[in-house]
Design a protein around this motif. Structure first.
Motif, short mmCIF file in Angstrom:
data_model
loop_
_atom_site.label_atom_id
_atom_site.label_comp_id
_atom_site.label_asym_id
_atom_site.label_seq_id
_atom_site.Cartn_x
_atom_site.Cartn_y
_atom_site.Cartn_z
N VAL A 47 0.83 -1.20 0.00
CA VAL A 47 0.00 0.00 0.00
C VAL A 47 0.87 1.26 0.00
O VAL A 47 0.75 2.12 -0.88
N ALA A 48 1.75 1.37 1.00
CA ALA A 48 2.71 2.48 0.97
C ALA A 48 3.76 2.27 -0.11
O ALA A 48 4.41 3.23 -0.54
N GLN A 49 3.91 1.03 -0.57
CA GLN A 49 4.80 0.64 -1.66
C GLN A 49 6.25 1.08 -1.42
O GLN A 49 6.90 1.71 -2.24
N LEU A 50 6.73 0.71 -0.23
CA LEU A 50 8.13 0.94 0.11
C LEU A 50 8.96 -0.24 -0.34
O LEU A 50 8.47 -1.37 -0.44
N ASP A 51 10.21 0.01 -0.60
CA ASP A 51 11.14 -1.06 -0.92
C ASP A 51 11.27 -1.98 0.31
O ASP A 51 11.26 -1.50 1.45
N PRO A 52 11.36 -3.30 0.10
CA PRO A 52 11.47 -4.22 1.25
C PRO A 52 12.61 -3.87 2.20
O PRO A 52 12.49 -4.10 3.42
N PHE A 53 13.69 -3.30 1.67
CA PHE A 53 14.80 -2.93 2.55
C PHE A 53 14.36 -1.85 3.53
O PHE A 53 14.62 -1.94 4.74
N TYR A 54 13.69 -0.80 3.03
CA TYR A 54 13.24 0.28 3.90
C TYR A 54 12.15 -0.20 4.85
O TYR A 54 12.06 0.24 6.00
N ALA A 55 11.30 -1.10 4.36
CA ALA A 55 10.28 -1.67 5.25
C ALA A 55 10.92 -2.43 6.40
O ALA A 55 10.47 -2.35 7.55
#
Length: 521
Positions: A71-79
């Motif tokens: 939903v926020a569509q962040l990169d998995p690293f930042y998540a």
């Protein structure tokens, strides 16, 4: 009012020339009965106070990872950075708040209640902002990191004093155990409520959200699929968070109005200690260390399962439209079995309940990844897994008061540091869970997770299988082996209970005699 009554009784005794010991004995018996008894209303109000922590915790635990990714569509690293830093920060604030609570002075509403009361509005505001997608790309990571950490801090200011409140609602261990059982029941119901609200509201709009008018070129199967816009999904998350915020405020109000914190007037107050002294005080108590380390591993197992289960159901099992129902079924099953586990631990002992309750989940963790994806099997496994979830909720909080009592018996000159035991326990659990969630989310990036895509590479499915079965099973086995060395068995616990009752009765007798004599002056 008690002193006034004592004065009137003394005046009457002067006329009838009754012995003063009779009045002291009457006051003593009356106060003993009042201190030992905890009304059903008080137990329920206390239990309801635990719901906000579990409602928000279940919503964040089950949905934050998939929210940040899809939903926020962040990169998995930042998540992974947000999840790890948020949990690590949360872990650090627990012993800090616990330390500050022990140094808090008694107020007209108690020593724990001010923390609970004043942290609630800030916790509600920051929780709502976690589920808001800001209208900018640069700084989005900082937005989620800041409000996630702020919410965890405010939640800690609520939950650590609330957990320690167990020791101040009654001096009777049976009453505390009973209140803890009510609390666990309501808390598991809170996880059901949190999962239901978040899952049912969001689940109705979670059919592969995409930006309006922009097809997902990475997944051609979605071009002809019926899907809702990303904006609708964002709105659904905000609505769910708003409902949860309202429930949070209502539960905190019931706790404040329905529970009276009891001041232990008969006890001396230990000198204020430094943070390092408090840490040493806690980690030098052997039974506490073994209990915490053992539950550290078992809790990590269930946290890994919780954090990755939504993704596992969606991408490994392919039950995208049913994942919220499966999560709800787990929590509902756990809620219904809490009373049974309370009966089981009182009948067979807490250590036996730990082995049976935690091990129950192992065969089902193995079964769900070994069999071919089948919706009926998934529902059956969810029901069975909920039974162990109930045990994992109830047992740690039921056993912590036993450790605190054991510490009091072995250290009779140290008082007023109960909050440290609860806060450091939560610290170790949360810090380790932050590491596990961060690593698990980062492993999805290495496996090739595609943000916002309906289908994921085979490596992602394999990684999710590992994260919900082999790793949790291994952690459970290690945790149970450590708990075998936990020295407070049922016989020791009952002996400690008798010793504590003698100590409390002695203190109550001394307090009552002092109060009665003071009234007669």
């Amino acid at each position: 009012m008690a002193r006034g009554e004592g004065a009137e009784q003394y005046a009457a005794s002067l006329l009838s020339v009754k012995p003063i010991n009779t009045e002291i004995k009457s006051v003593t018996l009356k106060r003993k009965a009042q201190r030992r008894h905890l009304s059903l209303c008080s137990k329920l109000c206390y239990a309801i106070g635990g719901a906000p922590y579990q409602i928000t915790g279940s919503a964040l635990g089950f949905f934050l990872q998939i929210y940040l990714l899809d939903v926020a569509q962040l990169d998995p690293f930042y998540a992974s950075v947000i999840l790890f830093v948020g949990r690590a920060w949360d872990a650090i604030t627990d012993p800090t708040v616990g330390f500050l609570v022990t140094r808090s002075r008694w107020t007209c509403i108690g020593r724990m209640m001010p923390w609970i009361l004043f942290s609630t509005p800030f916790a509600v505001l920051t929780y709502f902002l976690i589920w808001y997608v800001p209208p900018f790309e640069q700084g989005k990571v900082a937005w989620y990191l800041i409000f996630y950490c702020l919410f965890q801090s405010m939640q800690t200011c609520f939950h650590v004093p609330y957990s320690a409140l167990t020791m101040f609602i009654s001096s009777n261990q049976k009453e505390r155990d009973s209140a803890t059982a009510y609390r666990m029941m309501v808390e598991v119901m809170g996880t059901v409520l949190g999962t239901a609200i978040q899952g049912q509201i969001v689940g109705g709009t979670s059919d592969c959200p995409t930006e309006p008018g922009v097809p997902d070129v990475r997944n051609s199967s979605r071009i002809n699929a019926t899907s809702v816009s990303l904006e609708e999904t964002k709105q659904a998350y905000l609505i769910a968070s708003g409902v949860i915020c309202i429930i949070y405020i209502l539960c905190a109000t019931v706790l404040f109005l329905g529970v009276k914190e009891k001041k232990e007037n008969g006890r001396k107050t230990s000198e204020l200690i430094t943070f390092r002294q408090g840490l040493w005080l806690v980690i030098s108590h052997g039974p506490y260390v073994k209990l915490v380390i053992g539950f550290l591993f078992t809790s990590l197992a269930f946290m890994l399962l919780e954090g990755n289960f939504a993704l596992f159901i969606t991408y490994s099992l392919g039950h995208r439209k049913d994942f919220q129902n499966l999560l709800l079924l787990i929590m509902l099953s756990g809620t219904l079995t809490i009373p049974w586990w309370q009966w089981f631990l009182s009948r067979f002992g807490k250590k036996t309940a730990v082995y049976v309750g935690i091990l129950w989940a192992v065969p089902f963790m193995i079964l769900i990844v070994c069999l071919k994806s089948n919706l009926i099997v998934s529902y059956l496994v969810s029901v069975a897994a909920g039974v162990s979830v109930a045990a994992a909720f109830l047992l740690p909080w039921s056993m912590l008061p036993d450790v605190v009592d054991d510490f009091k018996i072995k250290n009779p000159d140290i008082y007023g540091h109960e909050a440290l035991f609860y806060s450091f326990y939560v610290f170790f659990i949360k810090f380790a869970s932050g590491i596990s969630l961060g690593i698990s989310t980062l492993s999805l990036k290495f496996a090739g997770y595609v943000t916002g895509s309906c289908n994921q590479p085979e490596a992602v499915s394999f990684t999710l299988n590992v994260l919900v079965s082999p790793v949790p099973v291994g952690l459970i086995i290690v945790g149970l082996l450590i708990l075998r060395t936990y020295p407070i068995d049922e016989e020791t616990r009952q002996n400690n209970q008798k010793k504590m009752q003698k100590i409390l009765e002695s203190e109550e007798d001394s307090e009552s005699e002092t109060s009665a004599l003071g009234s007669n002056v």
